[in-house]
Design an enzyme around this catalytic site. Structure first.
Site, mmCIF file in Angstrom:
data_model
loop_
_atom_site.group_PDB
_atom_site.id
_atom_site.type_symbol
_atom_site.label_atom_id
_atom_site.label_comp_id
_atom_site.label_asym_id
_atom_site.label_seq_id
_atom_site.Cartn_x
_atom_site.Cartn_y
_atom_site.Cartn_z
ATOM 1 N N GLU A 124 0.851 -1.191 0.000
ATOM 2 C CA GLU A 124 0.000 0.000 0.000
ATOM 3 C C GLU A 124 0.885 1.238 0.000
ATOM 4 O O GLU A 124 1.854 1.288 0.749
ATOM 5 C CB GLU A 124 -0.914 0.033 1.229
ATOM 6 C CG GLU A 124 -1.928 1.151 1.104
ATOM 7 C CD GLU A 124 -2.923 1.219 2.274
ATOM 8 O OE1 GLU A 124 -2.799 0.447 3.234
ATOM 9 O OE2 GLU A 124 -3.810 2.068 2.198
ATOM 10 N N GLY A 264 2.893 2.455 10.899
ATOM 11 C CA GLY A 264 2.572 1.651 12.079
ATOM 12 C C GLY A 264 2.441 0.175 11.754
ATOM 13 O O GLY A 264 3.103 -0.669 12.359
ATOM 14 N N ALA A 265 1.607 -0.135 10.785
ATOM 15 C CA ALA A 265 1.369 -1.528 10.437
ATOM 16 C C ALA A 265 0.561 -1.584 9.153
ATOM 17 O O ALA A 265 0.060 -0.562 8.682
ATOM 18 C CB ALA A 265 0.610 -2.240 11.556
ATOM 19 N N MET A 266 0.425 -2.786 8.605
ATOM 20 C CA MET A 266 -0.263 -2.927 7.320
ATOM 21 C C MET A 266 -1.166 -4.152 7.328
ATOM 22 O O MET A 266 -0.740 -5.243 7.698
ATOM 23 C CB MET A 266 0.790 -3.018 6.206
ATOM 24 C CG MET A 266 0.209 -3.158 4.821
ATOM 25 S SD MET A 266 -0.837 -1.723 4.400
ATOM 26 C CE MET A 266 -2.036 -2.532 3.361
ATOM 27 N N GLU A 267 -2.395 -3.939 6.832
ATOM 28 C CA GLU A 267 -3.467 -4.929 6.960
ATOM 29 C C GLU A 267 -3.511 -5.982 5.856
ATOM 30 O O GLU A 267 -4.595 -6.510 5.558
ATOM 31 C CB GLU A 267 -4.801 -4.189 7.004
ATOM 32 C CG GLU A 267 -5.241 -3.533 5.666
ATOM 33 C CD GLU A 267 -4.893 -2.052 5.540
ATOM 34 O OE1 GLU A 267 -3.947 -1.610 6.227
ATOM 35 O OE2 GLU A 267 -5.566 -1.359 4.753
ATOM 36 N N ASN A 268 -2.391 -6.331 5.238
ATOM 37 C CA ASN A 268 -2.391 -7.350 4.180
ATOM 38 C C ASN A 268 -3.270 -8.543 4.583
ATOM 39 O O ASN A 268 -3.183 -9.028 5.701
ATOM 40 C CB ASN A 268 -0.965 -7.868 3.960
ATOM 41 C CG ASN A 268 0.038 -6.747 3.948
ATOM 42 O OD1 ASN A 268 -0.047 -5.853 3.131
ATOM 43 N ND2 ASN A 268 0.975 -6.763 4.907
ATOM 44 N N HIS A 300 -6.770 -2.118 14.985
ATOM 45 C CA HIS A 300 -6.942 -1.388 13.718
ATOM 46 C C HIS A 300 -6.711 -2.309 12.516
ATOM 47 O O HIS A 300 -7.559 -2.413 11.623
ATOM 48 C CB HIS A 300 -5.966 -0.206 13.695
ATOM 49 C CG HIS A 300 -6.056 0.629 12.462
ATOM 50 N ND1 HIS A 300 -6.811 1.777 12.389
ATOM 51 C CD2 HIS A 300 -5.491 0.486 11.235
ATOM 52 C CE1 HIS A 300 -6.704 2.299 11.184
ATOM 53 N NE2 HIS A 300 -5.901 1.539 10.463
ATOM 54 N N GLU A 301 -5.576 -2.975 12.494
ATOM 55 C CA GLU A 301 -5.261 -3.818 11.329
ATOM 56 C C GLU A 301 -6.228 -4.984 11.231
ATOM 57 O O GLU A 301 -6.666 -5.351 10.141
ATOM 58 C CB GLU A 301 -3.820 -4.320 11.371
ATOM 59 C CG GLU A 301 -2.757 -3.240 11.524
ATOM 60 C CD GLU A 301 -2.908 -2.058 10.577
ATOM 61 O OE1 GLU A 301 -3.397 -2.252 9.455
ATOM 62 O OE2 GLU A 301 -2.549 -0.930 10.985
HETATM 63 N N1 TRP Z 1 -3.043 0.961 5.644
HETATM 64 C C1 TRP Z 1 -2.147 1.001 6.761
HETATM 65 C C2 TRP Z 1 -2.956 1.263 8.005
HETATM 66 O O1 TRP Z 1 -3.631 2.237 8.108
HETATM 67 C C3 TRP Z 1 -1.061 1.994 6.720
HETATM 68 C C4 TRP Z 1 -0.207 2.148 5.522
HETATM 69 C C5 TRP Z 1 -0.485 2.771 4.376
HETATM 70 C C6 TRP Z 1 1.151 1.836 5.415
HETATM 71 N N2 TRP Z 1 0.606 2.875 3.578
HETATM 72 C C7 TRP Z 1 1.618 2.315 4.197
HETATM 73 C C8 TRP Z 1 2.015 1.190 6.264
HETATM 74 C C9 TRP Z 1 2.937 2.220 3.833
HETATM 75 C C10 TRP Z 1 3.336 1.090 5.883
HETATM 76 C C11 TRP Z 1 3.804 1.600 4.693
HETATM 77 O O2 TRP Z 1 -2.983 0.492 8.881
HETATM 78 ZN ZN ZN Z 2 -5.525 1.678 8.507
#
Ligand code: TRP
Ligand code: ZN
Length: 898
Positions: A124, A264-268, A300-301
């Site tokens: 993302e 912070g983190a990513m919701e893959n 959140h994730e």
């Molecule tokens: N979608 C993620 C969240 O809100 C955050 C996110 C978007 C992200 N782009 C990113 C995390 C790039 C790391 C790098 O939880």
């Molecule tokens: Zn998010």
């Protein structure tokens, strides 16, 4: 790096992709120096015959392209820096593309990259195109089948989204794993992780009785620090079932911690990748704040699994569709967790503390953003680089816009709206309008004849609206008229537009109560009900409501629980604020009254500093603070919030021109005065809170509240130069049994007068924690934010062997903390020069991070002339950098335009 001016993408230019891509097969030959990706894409044309097939790609080397079994020559396709275009004639197409990328050289942390010895991806928003050529846009959703191959010793674990179909050994010490994700998804939710990790797991049963496995992976040696994250995940799963009826739709849900991570983190889907700072915790190394942040980000994730993944965004202008909604959900999750197991009164206080913290964050980051050159609606109209729009506006203001819908519909109505949203859109890529339509379908049933048309304006309008309140009491009729009027100044680029017309009104849910002169609530009759709090729906420029049966001149309690992201103007007297600060039954509004008192006092001090006049503090103000400090009815957590002065950034927004030195000076003087004048009470608070936290460590609200009050008391004593401050801080620092106390002690030592005690503690801290990167980040941060720290100190710290600009957490802990949270150190011409140097250094390494730092002073035009000129020069220097990234270029161009 691009040096040309980047094109502006506009929301109105959206065009559907002319092909469907139901099935994707990827084979990765993983290697840190060079990885080979073979992709097999099965397209079906849905657009006009002859539509070219355009794929995005970035920093890739192309090996081969095969279209419907025929290998293409260079003349058969178009290839440039950003796209690969083929020209199919059939409606059903199979495209096989082989490409190479270089993970170890990838310092952007987007796409496939190396962290430690492991490989991670971050896709993302537009990182997938750095992995393989692809229609890298969220409205193209596909089923993925992924084969990962790599050296077995180096990458014993090969993870991707969905279910593990098979794994097997290959010749030459390699092995492979095949994963299949049954849920169609956009490319930004793809992930792979390869490396060596330890795993903590928990088997759960979902509401409908399905078995599932929750797993948290982290570096070997950190497995004792993942219990809280895993427990939080299990709580998040349960909470989404009970509060929203949303179940986990996977057999296996994985969280992996990465040391190098941009956000912070990513919701893959099924494979969340986290910044390790939001995973790892134990009492010795993590503070209460970290525990709460971990719970919040894990939530959140996880919540994105429905709000974001099952229903995703049609295009990136709709980002708040998933982020605003998911932040709202994580805020509610945290509030419910905080309130869990408490009595009704304590629960209300715990929820108010969470609300206070969230609103403080909004005012600290989002209000300034909404008044500066990057101001944008929660659904932006245009962007140059989408990475720059993961903002406080899209996230935090977006969450407020969802919360207002929750307020308008009520809990059960909102739930009905959510159910309807999923009924309509599960499995598709939609827009913010689609969300509001679902909510509106419920609102219309609840309120025949009304709709959410005016409310939608929140999605297209930037700026923080002001609501002016007038109260008109008629003693003879015992009635009270309340008039609300709204106004929103032009912001950002709007200011450059001529002529300026007044923006259309918004629907603002405005929660209000009335108090009598003793502070008792007055019951109000509204729409046939008797209520303590009424929610007025202001949807025109100016509206009046009348309430009867009001025995005497009332005092209004306004915008209770912060029912809308607006600024309230009402001419309170100091006495009225003091009454609200003592008696308002709405804990948020009560806190707010105290903050308003403090703000008035601080602004008087700012003016005195600027006029070189004596700095006087109102005895009444000190008395109001004393009253809160002595009020044992209030929970410690709430008291600690009520006794914290408004932050410097919030104050700066209330002054024009902004004078950072005067604001910092005023706040310092008031802290010193309160520290000195109330010293015996701070000592008492320190000791009683201390004895209250002798139980085994827990981050629960009660214990965290006691520690927060204790550390606040210590900070005030240090600020007031209390003769015992150094001893008390030393004792707390050296004898601490958890990181919250230890950091409280350390910060007090570093910020008090005796420099040698601070230096000694810092040295001790470093020696003790040098092998734990997350703790060393704290070590850099206390120094970066100490009021005595200047640019020279920061430059010296950058030479420390533990410092590196490449690790975002480390860069944030020192550089960002100094530039953004050290008013006294950073707002000097040296500070601005230092900042520009770092933006330029980061630009060539990690544009996403560089662009965030570039925003540090983007409100420069509102500063006093001396600062304004120095910042402008630094922006101009950045702008002249020959290899400016698109990310930084957009920020700098916009900043200089205003
Ligand atoms: N979608 C993620 C969240 O809100 C955050 C996110 C978007 C992200 N782009 C990113 C995390 C790039 C790391 C790098 O939880
Ligand atoms: Zn998010």
């Amino acid at each position: 790096m691009r040096t040309d001016t980047a094109p502006t993408i506009s929301r109105h230019d959206y065009q559907p992709y002319p092909y469907r891509l139901p099935q994707v097969e990827l084979v990765f030959d993983l290697d840190d120096v060079q990885s080979r990706v073979t992709s097999k894409l099965s397209f079906e044309r849905v657009g006009a015959e002859g539509s070219p097939l355009v794929l995005n790609g970035e920093d890739l080397a192309l090996e081969s392209v095969v279209l419907n079994g025929r290998k293409l020559d260079a003349g058969d396709y178009q290839l440039n820096e950003e796209t690969l275009t083929v020209f199919p004639t059939e409606a059903a197409i199979t495209l096989e593309v082989v490409s190479l990328c270089k993970p170890a050289q990838n310092s952007t942390l987007m796409g496939l990259y190396v962290s430690g010895n492991n490989l991670f991806t971050q896709c993302e928003a537009e990182g997938f195109r750095r992995i393989t050529w692809f229609p890298d846009r969220p409205d193209v959703m596909s089923r993925y089948r992924v084969t990962l191959r790599g050296d077995k010793a180096r990458y014993p674990l090969l993870l991707s989204n969905g279910n593990l179909l098979e794994s097997q050994d290959l010749p030459d010490g390699r092995h492979q794993a095949i994963w299949e994700d049954p849920h169609p998804k956009p490319s930004y939710l793809f992930a792979l992780v390869a490396g060596d990790f330890s795993c903590r797991e928990q088997a759960i049963q979902t509401a409908s009785g399905r078995d599932a496995l929750l797993q948290v992976y982290s570096d070997r040696g950190s497995e004792d620090k993942t219990e809280w994250a895993l427990d939080s995940l299990a709580r998040a799963v349960k909470w989404d079932e009970t509060r929203f009826g949303l179940e986990l739709d996977l057999d296996r849900f994985m969280v992996v911690a990465a040391r190098d991570f941009n956000m912070g983190a990513m919701e893959n889907k099924g494979l969340n990748v986290f910044n390790s700072s939001y995973v790892l915790a134990d009492p010795d190394t993590a503070t209460d704040a970290s525990y709460h942040a971990i719970e919040g980000v894990i939530g959140h994730e996880y919540f994105h699994n429905w709000t974001g993944n099952r229903v995703t965004c049609r295009d990136w202008f709709q980002l708040s569709l998933k982020e605003g909604l998911t932040v709202f959900r994580d805020q509610e999750f945290s509030a419910d967790m905080m309130a869990h197991g408490l009595t009704q009164g304590e629960a209300a206080s715990a929820r108010a503390v969470k609300r206070i913290d969230d609103v403080t964050a909004l005012r600290t980051a989002q209000f300034p953003e909404d008044a500066g050159p990057m101001a944008h609606p929660i659904r932006p109209e245009s962007y140059q680089e989408i990475g720059n729009f993961y903002t406080a506006t899209v996230y935090e203001k977006g969450a407020e816009v969802i919360r207002m819908q929750h307020t308008l519909l009520g809990e059960s109505g909102f739930r009905a709206g959510m159910d309807e949203y999923f009924r309509r859109h599960d499995g598709s890529a939609v827009t913010c309008d689609d969300f509001v339509n679902a909510m509106e379908s419920v609102y219309i049933k609840q309120n025949p004849g009304k709709d959410l048309k005016v409310f939608r304006q929140w999605y297209s309008q930037a700026g923080t609206p002001r609501v002016k309140v007038e109260l008109d009491y008629n003693a003879a009729a015992k009635s009270c008229r309340i008039t609300l009027s709204q106004h929103c100044e032009p912001v950002g680029i709007e200011k450059l537009r001529e002529p300026q017309s007044e923006k259309p009104p918004l629907l603002i849910p405005f929660a209000l109560g009335l108090l009598d002169e003793h502070g008792n609530g007055i019951s109000l009759k509204h729409e046939g009900k008797q209520l303590d709090t009424v929610v007025l729906e202001l949807d025109t420029r100016r509206q009046t409501w009348e309430f009867g049966n009001i025995p005497s001149q009332p005092i209004p309690s306004l915008l209770r629980n912060f029912s809308a992201p607006v600024i309230v103007d009402y001419a309170y007297s100091t006495a009225q604020l003091a009454l609200l600060a003592q008696h308002d039954s709405d804990p948020f509004a009560r806190w707010e009254a105290g903050q308003e008192l403090a703000t008035r006092q601080l602004l008087k001090l700012v003016a005195a500093i600027q006029a070189k006049a004596p700095l006087d503090v109102d005895p009444e103000f000190i008395e109001s603070w004393r009253a809160v400090l002595q009020d044992q009815q209030l929970t410690p957590a709430y008291r600690s919030r009520a006794l914290t002065l408004p932050g410097e950034k919030i104050l700066l927004e209330k002054t024009l021109p902004m004078d950072p030195a005067a604001v910092a000076g005023a706040r310092r003087h008031l802290r010193e005065t309160l520290g000195r004048e109330l010293a015996p009470l701070w000592l008492e608070a320190l000791h009683s809170a201390d004895s209250g936290t002798s139980a085994p460590y827990s981050p629960n609200g009660l214990q965290a509240g006691l520690r927060s009050l204790k550390n606040l008391a210590l900070a005030y004593l240090a600020a007031g130069n209390h003769p015992q401050a150094t001893d008390l801080a030393s004792r707390q620092y050296y004898e601490a049994r958890n990181m919250t106390d230890r950091m409280g002690g350390l910060a007090a030592l570093v910020n008090q007068q005796d420099a040698s005690a601070g230096a000694q503690a810092l040295q001790h801290f470093y020696e003790q924690w040098q092998h734990n990167p997350l703790v060393i980040d704290r070590w850099f941060t206390v120094q970066a934010t100490a009021p005595s720290t200047r640019v020279s100190t920061v430059r010296t710290l950058m030479q420390h062997p533990a410092f590196t600009l490449r690790n975002p957490n480390r860069a944030r802990s020192l550089i960002f903390q100094f530039c953004m949270n050290n008013l006294q150190g950073a707002h000097t011409s040296e500070g601005y020069e230092f900042w520009a140097d770092q933006v330029i250094a980061l630009n060539d390494m990690n544009p996403e991070i560089a662009a965030r730092l570039a925003r540090a002073f983007d409100n420069w035009s509102r500063y006093i002339p001396a600062n304004r000129e120095a910042i402008r020069q630094s922006y101009e220097r950045i702008q002249q950098h020959p290899t400016l990234s698109r990310n930084v270029a957009e920020i700098v161009t916009k900043a200089l335009k205003i």
